[in-house]
Design a protein around this motif. Structure first.
Motif, PDB file in Angstrom:
ATOM      1  N   ALA A 208       0.838  -1.195   0.000  1.00  0.00           N
ATOM      2  CA  ALA A 208       0.000   0.000   0.000  1.00  0.00           C
ATOM      3  C   ALA A 208       0.868   1.238   0.000  1.00  0.00           C
ATOM      4  CB  ALA A 208      -0.921   0.016   1.226  1.00  0.00           C
ATOM      5  N   ALA A 209       0.362   2.293  -0.610  1.00  0.00           N
ATOM      6  CA  ALA A 209       0.983   3.614  -0.557  1.00  0.00           C
ATOM      7  C   ALA A 209       0.172   4.480   0.391  1.00  0.00           C
ATOM      8  CB  ALA A 209       1.032   4.244  -1.948  1.00  0.00           C
ATOM      9  N   VAL A 210       0.834   5.170   1.306  1.00  0.00           N
ATOM     10  CA  VAL A 210       0.137   6.053   2.230  1.00  0.00           C
ATOM     11  C   VAL A 210      -0.309   7.292   1.452  1.00  0.00           C
ATOM     12  CG1 VAL A 210       0.323   7.408   4.332  1.00  0.00           C
ATOM     13  CG2 VAL A 210       1.484   5.205   4.162  1.00  0.00           C
ATOM     14  N   ASP A 211      -1.602   7.539   1.417  1.00  0.00           N
ATOM     15  CA  ASP A 211      -2.120   8.610   0.570  1.00  0.00           C
ATOM     16  C   ASP A 211      -2.565   9.839   1.347  1.00  0.00           C
ATOM     17  OD1 ASP A 211      -4.428   7.704   1.768  1.00  0.00           O
ATOM     18  OD2 ASP A 211      -5.266   6.808  -0.055  1.00  0.00           O
ATOM     19  N   GLY A 212      -2.305   9.877   2.637  1.00  0.00           N
ATOM     20  CA  GLY A 212      -2.658  11.058   3.404  1.00  0.00           C
ATOM     21  C   GLY A 212      -2.540  10.813   4.890  1.00  0.00           C
ATOM     22  N   PRO A 213      -2.621  11.863   5.706  1.00  0.00           N
ATOM     23  CA  PRO A 213      -2.478  11.706   7.159  1.00  0.00           C
ATOM     24  C   PRO A 213      -3.547  10.810   7.777  1.00  0.00           C
ATOM     25  CG  PRO A 213      -3.120  13.957   6.575  1.00  0.00           C
ATOM     26  CD  PRO A 213      -2.749  13.274   5.313  1.00  0.00           C
ATOM     27  N   GLU A 214      -4.761  10.808   7.198  1.00  0.00           N
ATOM     28  CA  GLU A 214      -5.807   9.946   7.753  1.00  0.00           C
ATOM     29  C   GLU A 214      -5.446   8.475   7.580  1.00  0.00           C
ATOM     30  OE1 GLU A 214      -6.298  12.332   5.512  1.00  0.00           O
ATOM     31  OE2 GLU A 214      -7.244  13.903   6.728  1.00  0.00           O
ATOM     32  N   HIS A 215      -4.899   8.134   6.410  1.00  0.00           N
ATOM     33  CA  HIS A 215      -4.455   6.766   6.167  1.00  0.00           C
ATOM     34  C   HIS A 215      -3.330   6.397   7.128  1.00  0.00           C
ATOM     35  CE1 HIS A 215      -2.802   3.648   3.041  1.00  0.00           C
ATOM     36  NE2 HIS A 215      -3.231   3.078   4.154  1.00  0.00           N
ATOM     37  N   LEU A 216      -2.371   7.306   7.312  1.00  0.00           N
ATOM     38  CA  LEU A 216      -1.264   7.037   8.217  1.00  0.00           C
ATOM     39  C   LEU A 216      -1.766   6.858   9.649  1.00  0.00           C
ATOM     40  CD1 LEU A 216       1.750   6.729   8.700  1.00  0.00           C
ATOM     41  CD2 LEU A 216       1.924   9.228   8.843  1.00  0.00           C
ATOM     42  N   ALA A 217      -2.749   7.649  10.047  1.00  0.00           N
ATOM     43  CA  ALA A 217      -3.298   7.524  11.397  1.00  0.00           C
ATOM     44  C   ALA A 217      -3.913   6.149  11.613  1.00  0.00           C
ATOM     45  CB  ALA A 217      -4.330   8.624  11.649  1.00  0.00           C
ATOM     46  N   ARG A 218      -4.579   5.622  10.596  1.00  0.00           N
ATOM     47  CA  ARG A 218      -5.149   4.277  10.715  1.00  0.00           C
ATOM     48  C   ARG A 218      -4.045   3.226  10.843  1.00  0.00           C
ATOM     49  NH1 ARG A 218      -8.529   6.350   6.622  1.00  0.00           N
ATOM     50  NH2 ARG A 218      -7.455   5.128   5.006  1.00  0.00           N
ATOM     51  N   LEU A 219      -2.947   3.437  10.126  1.00  0.00           N
ATOM     52  CA  LEU A 219      -1.855   2.462  10.161  1.00  0.00           C
ATOM     53  C   LEU A 219      -1.156   2.430  11.515  1.00  0.00           C
ATOM     54  CD1 LEU A 219      -0.186   3.002   6.661  1.00  0.00           C
ATOM     55  CD2 LEU A 219      -1.341   0.931   7.436  1.00  0.00           C
ATOM     56  N   VAL A 220      -0.911   3.586  12.111  1.00  0.00           N
ATOM     57  CA  VAL A 220      -0.117   3.619  13.349  1.00  0.00           C
ATOM     58  C   VAL A 220      -0.920   3.217  14.578  1.00  0.00           C
ATOM     59  CG1 VAL A 220       1.398   5.417  12.423  1.00  0.00           C
ATOM     60  CG2 VAL A 220      -0.522   6.054  13.887  1.00  0.00           C
ATOM     61  N   GLY A 221      -2.232   3.130  14.446  1.00  0.00           N
ATOM     62  CA  GLY A 221      -3.045   2.788  15.606  1.00  0.00           C
ATOM     63  C   GLY A 221      -2.637   1.454  16.219  1.00  0.00           C
ATOM     64  N   GLY A 222      -2.379   1.456  17.517  1.00  0.00           N
ATOM     65  CA  GLY A 222      -2.022   0.237  18.232  1.00  0.00           C
ATOM     66  C   GLY A 222      -0.542  -0.087  18.247  1.00  0.00           C
ATOM     67  N   PHE A 223       0.291   0.738  17.600  1.00  0.00           N
ATOM     68  CA  PHE A 223       1.732   0.474  17.583  1.00  0.00           C
ATOM     69  C   PHE A 223       2.452   1.344  18.613  1.00  0.00           C
ATOM     70  CE2 PHE A 223       0.425  -1.264  13.542  1.00  0.00           C
ATOM     71  CZ  PHE A 223       1.190  -2.421  13.463  1.00  0.00           C
ATOM     72  N   HIS A 224       3.614   0.862  19.040  1.00  0.00           N
ATOM     73  CA  HIS A 224       4.410   1.589  20.025  1.00  0.00           C
ATOM     74  C   HIS A 224       5.389   2.556  19.384  1.00  0.00           C
ATOM     75  CE1 HIS A 224       3.471  -2.122  22.571  1.00  0.00           C
ATOM     76  NE2 HIS A 224       2.864  -1.110  23.151  1.00  0.00           N
ATOM     77  N   ALA A 225       5.721   2.348  18.117  1.00  0.00           N
ATOM     78  CA  ALA A 225       6.687   3.230  17.447  1.00  0.00           C
ATOM     79  C   ALA A 225       6.538   3.071  15.945  1.00  0.00           C
ATOM     80  CB  ALA A 225       8.117   2.909  17.874  1.00  0.00           C
ATOM     81  N   LEU A 226       6.938   4.125  15.221  1.00  0.00           N
ATOM     82  CA  LEU A 226       6.946   4.117  13.764  1.00  0.00           C
ATOM     83  C   LEU A 226       8.374   4.270  13.269  1.00  0.00           C
ATOM     84  CD1 LEU A 226       5.803   4.494  10.839  1.00  0.00           C
ATOM     85  CD2 LEU A 226       5.522   6.933  11.413  1.00  0.00           C
ATOM     86  N   ALA A 227       8.791   3.360  12.384  1.00  0.00           N
ATOM     87  CA  ALA A 227      10.049   3.503  11.648  1.00  0.00           C
ATOM     88  C   ALA A 227       9.688   4.011  10.264  1.00  0.00           C
ATOM     89  CB  ALA A 227      10.795   2.176  11.574  1.00  0.00           C
ATOM     90  N   LEU A 228       9.849   5.309  10.042  1.00  0.00           N
ATOM     91  CA  LEU A 228       9.454   5.928   8.779  1.00  0.00           C
ATOM     92  C   LEU A 228      10.632   5.887   7.818  1.00  0.00           C
ATOM     93  CD1 LEU A 228       7.462   7.462   7.005  1.00  0.00           C
ATOM     94  CD2 LEU A 228       8.240   9.577   8.090  1.00  0.00           C
ATOM     95  N   CYS A 229      10.562   4.972   6.861  1.00  0.00           N
ATOM     96  CA  CYS A 229      11.638   4.789   5.891  1.00  0.00           C
ATOM     97  C   CYS A 229      11.152   5.073   4.473  1.00  0.00           C
ATOM     98  CB  CYS A 229      12.192   3.372   5.986  1.00  0.00           C
ATOM     99  SG  CYS A 229      12.698   2.899   7.658  1.00  0.00           S
ATOM    100  N   ALA A 230       9.977   5.651   4.360  1.00  0.00           N
ATOM    101  CA  ALA A 230       9.438   6.068   3.070  1.00  0.00           C
ATOM    102  C   ALA A 230       9.752   7.546   2.859  1.00  0.00           C
ATOM    103  CB  ALA A 230       7.930   5.839   3.028  1.00  0.00           C
TER     104      ALA A 230
END
Length: 353
Positions: A208-230
């Motif tokens: 999947a390609a992240v297409d906006g902040p709302e999509h990213l918010a759904r992805l990070v839900g429930g995680f302890h950290a984000l490794a942003l390599c995109a």
């Protein structure tokens, strides 16, 4: 602590003026003790793993007639809390199986070296990793190395997201893929490879390609950290800005890494420090900002990915010694050009206020 001893990597050294140094300044974990009477030096010598703290205090009192029992107890207690001492007979760790302890024992050796919090058995950081959930966004040069390192370290759950397929030109730097993977979705190949690296953890993924902040918010839900390599969409107001705002709202830390030719840099952000937008605002524009410079080797990509993984590990284990809110890195052509940038929060920043 039942039978304290000095960690071997923290062996004390005494200067001519009586000052004691523990930990080694070059590692960033050194401590100094002013010890004109020799009390602390003697206590450290007694901490050889054969005596309980009460016996150490008693022998210290016997060696120095001017030392009261309360003072001796205070010296021993202070040294035990310094982080340079460990238990020679550590308590058992019920949270990790024998297989896990064998797999991660080198992790434990590293963590106990850099961890200055007294522990019962030294496995506490690894236990935190086992329960950690990390989202890895982007599986290119930086992300493939970061994902491998996080999986190998024992992060309990990894979720991988990338929109692309493997291309032949990726193979000079993207560690998870082979010639046989050309044309396959990166997430598919990465999942297959990483599950063979570590079958004891949960690894999932999606193309999947992240297409906006709302999509990213759904992805990070429930995680302890984000490794942003995109790196798409690019700044200004690109995916790093999205991550800055989304992760601030979710209250989770995030790490972003990449490379511009010989420059390798990583940003560490999260609760307790100035946000990405504030720190970035203080950095003068650099040549190549906002562009996808094609120059990269496996070494430069690997360094960026491993630095991202290291920073994620320090955040989720609680071993980070510097509060979030900075960029760091190196310039490969100039060993003296260490990168470090930290700027205070702006008065008008809604995230930092």
């Amino acid at each position: 602590m039942r039978f304290p001893r000095i960690k071997p990597e923290h062996a004390p050294h005494r200067l001519d003026d009586g000052t004691i140094r523990l930990g080694g300044a070059m590692y960033g974990i050194a401590s100094e003790i002013r010890d004109t009477d020799g009390w602390a030096w003697s206590a450290l010598a007694l901490m050889d793993g054969t005596r309980p703290p009460t016996a150490i205090a008693a022998e210290l009192c016997a060696a120095f007639a001017t030392l009261t029992p309360d003072d001796a107890h205070g010296i021993v207690t202070t040294l035990l809390s310094s982080g340079h001492v460990e238990d020679a007979v550590p308590a058992p760790c019920a949270e990790l199986s024998e297989r896990e302890q064998e797999r991660y024992r080198r992790n434990r050796e590293f963590f106990r070296w850099v961890d200055l919090t007294p522990r019962e058995h030294g496995w506490e950081p690894q236990v935190r990793l086992k329960s950690a959930r990390v989202l890895v966004l982007g599986l290119g040069g930086t992300g493939s190395h970061a994902a491998w390192s996080l999986a190998a370290a024992g992060v309990g759950r990894l979720h991988l997201v990338d929109p692309d397929v493997v291309e032949l030109s990726n193979l000079n730097r993207q560690i998870l893929y082979t010639e046989a993977d050309v044309g396959r979705p990166k997430t598919e190949a990465a999942l297959e490879r990483l599950r063979r690296v570590n079958s004891d953890i949960e690894i999932t993924g999606e193309q999947a390609a992240v297409d906006g902040p709302e999509h990213l918010a759904r992805l990070v839900g429930g995680f302890h950290a984000l490794a942003l390599c995109a790196d798409r969409p690019r700044e200004p107001y690109g995916i790093q800005t999205w991550a800055n705002r989304v992760c601030a709202a979710a209250g989770i830390p995030w790490v972003s890494g990449g490379y511009n030719g010989p420059l390798v840099s990583v940003g560490v952000f999260g609760p307790g420090g100035p946000c990405f937008e504030c720190v970035r605002a203080g950095i003068p524009p650099q040549p190549g900002d906002g562009y996808a410079w094609p120059g990269v080797t496996g070494a430069s990509a690997g360094l960026s990915g491993q630095l991202v993984a290291h920073d994620v590990l320090t955040l989720v284990t609680g071993l980070a010694r510097t509060p979030p809110g900075y960029f760091h890195g190196l310039t490969l052509l100039d060993p003296d050009a260490h990168v470090y940038a930290r700027y205070p929060a702006r008065n008008e920043c809604e995230i930092c206020c």
